[in-house]
Design an enzyme around this catalytic site. Structure first.
Site, short mmCIF file in Angstrom:
data_model
loop_
_atom_site.label_atom_id
_atom_site.label_comp_id
_atom_site.label_asym_id
_atom_site.label_seq_id
_atom_site.Cartn_x
_atom_site.Cartn_y
_atom_site.Cartn_z
N LYS A 59 -8.63 -37.77 -5.97
CA LYS A 59 -7.42 -37.80 -6.80
C LYS A 59 -6.27 -38.47 -6.32
O LYS A 59 -5.70 -38.91 -7.03
CB LYS A 59 -7.42 -36.40 -7.42
CG LYS A 59 -8.31 -35.62 -8.22
CD LYS A 59 -8.41 -36.40 -9.71
CE LYS A 59 -9.08 -35.38 -10.59
NZ LYS A 59 -8.96 -36.12 -11.89
N SER A 84 -4.26 -27.89 -13.08
CA SER A 84 -4.16 -26.73 -12.40
C SER A 84 -4.94 -27.00 -11.12
O SER A 84 -5.13 -26.17 -10.21
CB SER A 84 -4.81 -25.53 -13.08
OG SER A 84 -6.04 -25.91 -13.44
N GLU A 209 -22.82 -34.60 -14.63
CA GLU A 209 -22.16 -33.48 -15.25
C GLU A 209 -22.68 -32.16 -15.00
O GLU A 209 -24.12 -32.00 -14.92
CB GLU A 209 -22.09 -33.84 -16.49
CG GLU A 209 -21.06 -34.95 -17.10
CD GLU A 209 -21.02 -34.94 -18.97
OE1 GLU A 209 -19.95 -34.87 -19.22
OE2 GLU A 209 -22.10 -34.93 -19.29
N GLY A 213 -21.24 -28.49 -19.47
CA GLY A 213 -20.09 -29.61 -19.94
C GLY A 213 -20.72 -31.03 -20.06
O GLY A 213 -20.28 -31.69 -19.65
N ASP A 215 -20.38 -33.29 -22.33
CA ASP A 215 -20.13 -34.07 -23.37
C ASP A 215 -19.84 -35.60 -23.15
O ASP A 215 -20.27 -36.51 -24.09
CB ASP A 215 -18.50 -33.76 -23.58
CG ASP A 215 -17.74 -34.15 -22.21
OD1 ASP A 215 -17.76 -33.19 -21.31
OD2 ASP A 215 -16.96 -34.70 -22.24
N SER A 307 -16.97 -35.69 -4.17
CA SER A 307 -15.49 -36.17 -4.64
C SER A 307 -14.50 -35.20 -4.00
O SER A 307 -13.28 -35.61 -4.04
CB SER A 307 -15.55 -36.02 -6.10
OG SER A 307 -16.08 -34.94 -6.59
#
Lengths: 327, 327
Positions: A59, A84, A209, A213, A215, A307
């Site tokens: 990130k 968060s 995923e 989740g 999606d 990651s």
């Protein structure tokens, strides 16, 4: 707020420009290989360990790039994020490197260790009640009040471009690969990664995923963004309720497939990384490895992004269900 | 069995010759730095992560060097070691790389994971009853029967020379240091390390033992090798009952001080490495870091050998006392 048009997709030039801005600032994280892993899956695996990235996850790449493209006046007013998790930490660090203010909006029940990490980078934390207040509204209000720039966690071109730089480095170390495996939350990492991989050659790009989740998988299957309830999974970096508009547009063009892994498979991959590679992965950081260990990934040469590594020792022990007797 | 004379001490030429033999075979493990650690201790710390070495610890260096110096006839008869730990795994791997037989003598109650690791490298395991049989005798008998070469775990010059190569690499990456911190068991690692460090300049060499097994500290203090009962400590790589004759001779000349750390301090260092550096250290691998975290090490630039990472996830959770709720 800086926002690129959505008419054209994220390009390899965006990713390359981000790489130039990040040069000398990001850690060039190691690409790890393991004979044990290769023998087990019958392929050569090149694992980019972003767990060793500054702030503990990939990130930092997108966050830093997003601050770097601002002009002095914009930067002067500071930056804001609602997160968060790893994006908040990453933006706090990026802001501190530029010597500017950062405000991170996080729920009042966020783990104290995460709050401490953000504050450790000198950022201000603003809390909200996650059951009664809307973090996007709070972020927007803060941003408007202070004229500060809101840096979204994934659906933002400078973030997507920054995240793609990990794959440029991976390919530079590994040489040609057949398949690239990338965790998917909101799609920031995979849209940048797929852009870099498809530019490099005929690479199959597979997203992973958590089962609860899925999606992104359903969104790609139906061609429309599917919105879900916050999924119950240990992979806290992938508890997004939908992908973004810009990230989805890139994924539709450049991602070949999305797979899911169970929480049990994620735990097994975390333990494998611990015992065989001697590295610490957080649950979301291990989802790509979990898919590889299950034997679900085709190709003779497989790249994977590990990651992040932001998991404390207590949670690691709880998740893996291995700790019982106190010493 | 090959044995150098003890009249002259291990020399820097021995270490350099070992480095040449190991070139392209050992992993050049990373030298890690951490801003958090530096700020906490008020010094720059350069940590050589031998947890990433082949077979999971520095022991591969000495084992490989010991096999490499044998001539074809000696090698043809195979090698033998008595070790339930890292030396056994390391010698098994070294032998497999030379395509020769290895027999590892270990107690019949050794953890099955360690036995599996040795067998995974193709070595033969011979077990003994640690309460009724003597492993040295078994090793010697096996060695005599098969004409195989016994490779001792530490009191053997090619082993000591090989272990010293980690410090050559550390210094090459770190540049000059004031202090070198090294775990001490039988003294193989610290004798090689001190030889390399003292050759490089005015470096204070500090050994670290677990509190319960401070035989090396007492030996240096009294000038005679002190033999103790097998110490009760979590640092299983340092459960030796005495240093060796050759290693002690080198330590007397080149080691400045021996400190001890408690099992609690070792656990804290393991957790620090996990959460801050995202790396896995076994208890013995963390003893040097524990001494640094306590603030016991002088100097502005401190080098430390993180000697190994062979701890399974279950034991890590038990040791750190952090796991309780099964998922």
């Amino acid at each position: 707020m800086i926002r690129s048009g959505t008419a054209s997709l994220l390009s390899i030039d965006d990713v390359r420009a981000a790489a130039a801005r990040l040069e000398g600032v990001v850690h060039r994280t190691p690409v790890m290989t393991s004979r044990t892993l290769d023998e087990r899956v019958g392929a050569r695996v090149f694992a980019k360990a972003e767990s060793f990235q500054r702030s503990g996850s990939f990130k930092f790449r997108g966050a830093y790039n997003s601050v770097a493209i601002l002009d002095d006046e914009e930067r002067g007013a500071g930056v804001v994020a609602y997160s968060s998790g790893n994006h908040g930490q990453a933006l706090a660090l990026a802001a501190s490197l530029f010597g500017i203010a950062a405000t991170i909006v996080m729920p009042d029940d966020a783990p104290s260790i995460k709050r401490a990490a953000v504050e450790g980078y000198g950022a201000k934390v603003v809390t909200y009640d996650r059951y009664r207040e809307n973090r996007e509204e709070i972020g927007a209000t803060l941003s408007a009040e202070k004229n500060a720039v809101l840096i979204p966690p994934f659906d933002h071109r400078p973030v997507m471009a920054g995240q793609g730089t990990a794959t440029l480095e991976l390919l530079d170390s590994s040489g040609p690969i057949d398949t690239l495996v990338v965790p998917v939350g909101g799609g920031g990492l995979i849209s940048g990664s797929a852009t870099a991989a498809k530019d490099a050659g005929d690479v199959r790009v597979i997203g992973v995923e958590p089962e609860a989740g899925d999606d992104a998988r359903r969104s790609l299957a139906t061609g429309e963004i599917v919105v879900i309830e916050t999924p119950r999974t240990i992979a806290d970096g992938q508890q997004t309720t939908s992908v973004g508009e810009e990230t989805f547009a890139v994924m539709q063009e450049r991602v070949d497939e999305i797979l899911t892994v169970s929480d049990d498979e994620i735990c097994d991959a975390m333990v494998f990384a611990f015992e065989r590679a001697k590295i610490v992965l957080e649950p979301s950081g291990a989802t790509g490895l979990a898919a590889i260990l299950r034997g679900s990934i085709p190709g003779d040469r497989i790249g994977v992004i590990l990651s992040g590594g932001n998991v404390d020792a207590r949670r690691f022990a709880e998740l893996t269900g291995l700790g019982s007797a106190p010493r």
